[in-house]
Enzyme design. Structure first.
Site, PDB file in Angstrom:
ATOM      1  CB  CYS A 136      -3.243   3.970  -5.497  1.00  0.00           C
ATOM      2  SG  CYS A 136      -4.528   3.089  -4.559  1.00  0.00           S
ATOM      3  CB  CYS A 186      -0.854  -0.023   1.269  1.00  0.00           C
ATOM      4  SG  CYS A 186      -1.873   1.449   1.474  1.00  0.00           S
TER       5      CYS A 186
HETATM    6  N1  DGL Z   1      -4.080   0.688  -2.061  1.00  0.00           N
HETATM    7  C1  DGL Z   1      -3.650   1.779  -1.292  1.00  0.00           C
HETATM    8  C2  DGL Z   1      -2.444   2.484  -1.877  1.00  0.00           C
HETATM    9  O1  DGL Z   1      -1.671   1.873  -2.568  1.00  0.00           O
HETATM   10  C3  DGL Z   1      -4.582   2.712  -0.628  1.00  0.00           C
HETATM   11  C4  DGL Z   1      -5.966   2.896  -1.119  1.00  0.00           C
HETATM   12  C5  DGL Z   1      -6.791   3.545  -0.042  1.00  0.00           C
HETATM   13  O2  DGL Z   1      -7.141   2.845   0.890  1.00  0.00           O
HETATM   14  O3  DGL Z   1      -7.054   4.753  -0.135  1.00  0.00           O
HETATM   15  O4  DGL Z   1      -2.223   3.638  -1.622  1.00  0.00           O
END
Ligand code: DGL
Length: 286
Positions: free
Chosen positions: A200, A77
């Site tokens: 993301c 993440c």
């Molecule tokens: N998948 C996450 C990232 O790479 C975050 C998405 C979220 O929860 O806002 O930042």
């Protein structure tokens, strides 16, 4: 206690986005077992403050250590990496820990127009870590930065239970359209954006929508593969690659969620072809 090298690798994200990283990890390290946590009960992280995201990161890391005895942790993440990886390294100084960050450097190497789009959450794109990354590439390309409020959430919902799918899928399309339009023209011509960094891990699952909007010639850059190679290198250096040949390691991979089980099951089957029995609620994770 089994040999540390034969313990699983922990992977987590705010939700199902990190499955895009898990997919690459399973391809790069087919003999490893993984334990994945989707913190869908607390997603999205992108619009929360750093303190909240750091608190979740520590709770999940502690859970993976205490309940699953992980030998390494991949923070799949960007938002959690930006907010908390530094503290997580201090909390677990002995453990190999890998984070993800938007693939700006590979984009610079690939772009011909020198104009690069970057999409991510507000948390990631407004972080000090991202500012530093950008600063290190000053003068090498022009970056068009676009936070995409709501996109990870819409993707999260669209890959979940089929009943919610259709409406959410068109919401994903609408947001992709609006945000890329706001970034200016994409294409191969002078002054156009020819490369888009998916900052993301959820956005990898919107690749089809983005491709339909932007056309076949735009480069998309994600982080799953480089992160998997980095994980392999770290484990190798520390002598922590699985010692036993576990050809069925994929079947031993376990997925946990703090949200609705059916959503994780649907996404795991759709993206990783993992059956519902490998998914459970994360009991014991506060
Ligand atoms: N998948 C996450 C990232 O790479 C975050 C998405 C979220 O929860 O806002 O930042």
């Amino acid at each position: 206690m089994r040999d540390l090298a034969d313990q699983p690798i922990g992977v987590f994200d705010s939700g199902i986005g990190g499955l895009s990283v898990l997919q690459a990890l399973m391809a790069e390290l087919p003999h490893e077992r993984f334990v994945y946590v989707a913190d869908s009960g607390h997603a999205p992280y992108g619009e929360r403050g750093d303190a909240f995201v750091a608190e979740r990161t520590h709770a999940i890391a502690d859970y993976l250590v205490a309940h699953h005895h992980i030998k390494a942790l991949v923070v799949a993440c960007n938002t959690a990496t930006a907010a908390a990886i530094h503290e997580a390294r201090m909390r677990y100084p002995q453990m190999p820990l890998v984070g993800v960050e938007p693939a700006l450097k590979p984009a610079v190497a690939l772009s011909q127009t020198g104009r690069i789009g970057v999409i991510g959450t507000r948390g990631t794109l407004s972080s000090a870590k991202f500012a530093k990354l950008l600063d290190g590439l000053k003068g090498q390309a022009e970056f068009v930065i676009q936070p995409c409020k709501g996109l990870a959430h819409a993707i999260e919902r669209s890959t979940g239970h089929p009943a919610a799918n259709a409406a959410q899928q068109s919401e994903v399309h609408r947001l992709c359209q609006a945000y890329t339009e706001a970034m200016g023209p994409f294409g191969k011509g002078t002054g156009q954006i020819d490369s888009l960094v998916l900052g993301c891990t959820h956005y990898v699952f919107a690749t089809d929508e983005l491709r339909a909007i932007l056309g076949p010639e735009i480069h998309f850059l994600s982080t799953g593969e480089p992160v998997s190679r980095q994980t392999r290198r770290l484990l190798e250096t520390q002598g922590l690659l699985a010692t036993t040949d576990q050809p069925n390691a994929a079947r031993l991979t376990q997925l946990f969620t703090t949200g609705a089980l059916i959503d994780l099951q649907t996404a795991a089957l759709r993206w990783l072809h993992l059956p519902a029995q490998q998914c459970s609620k994360a009991e014991g994770l506060r």
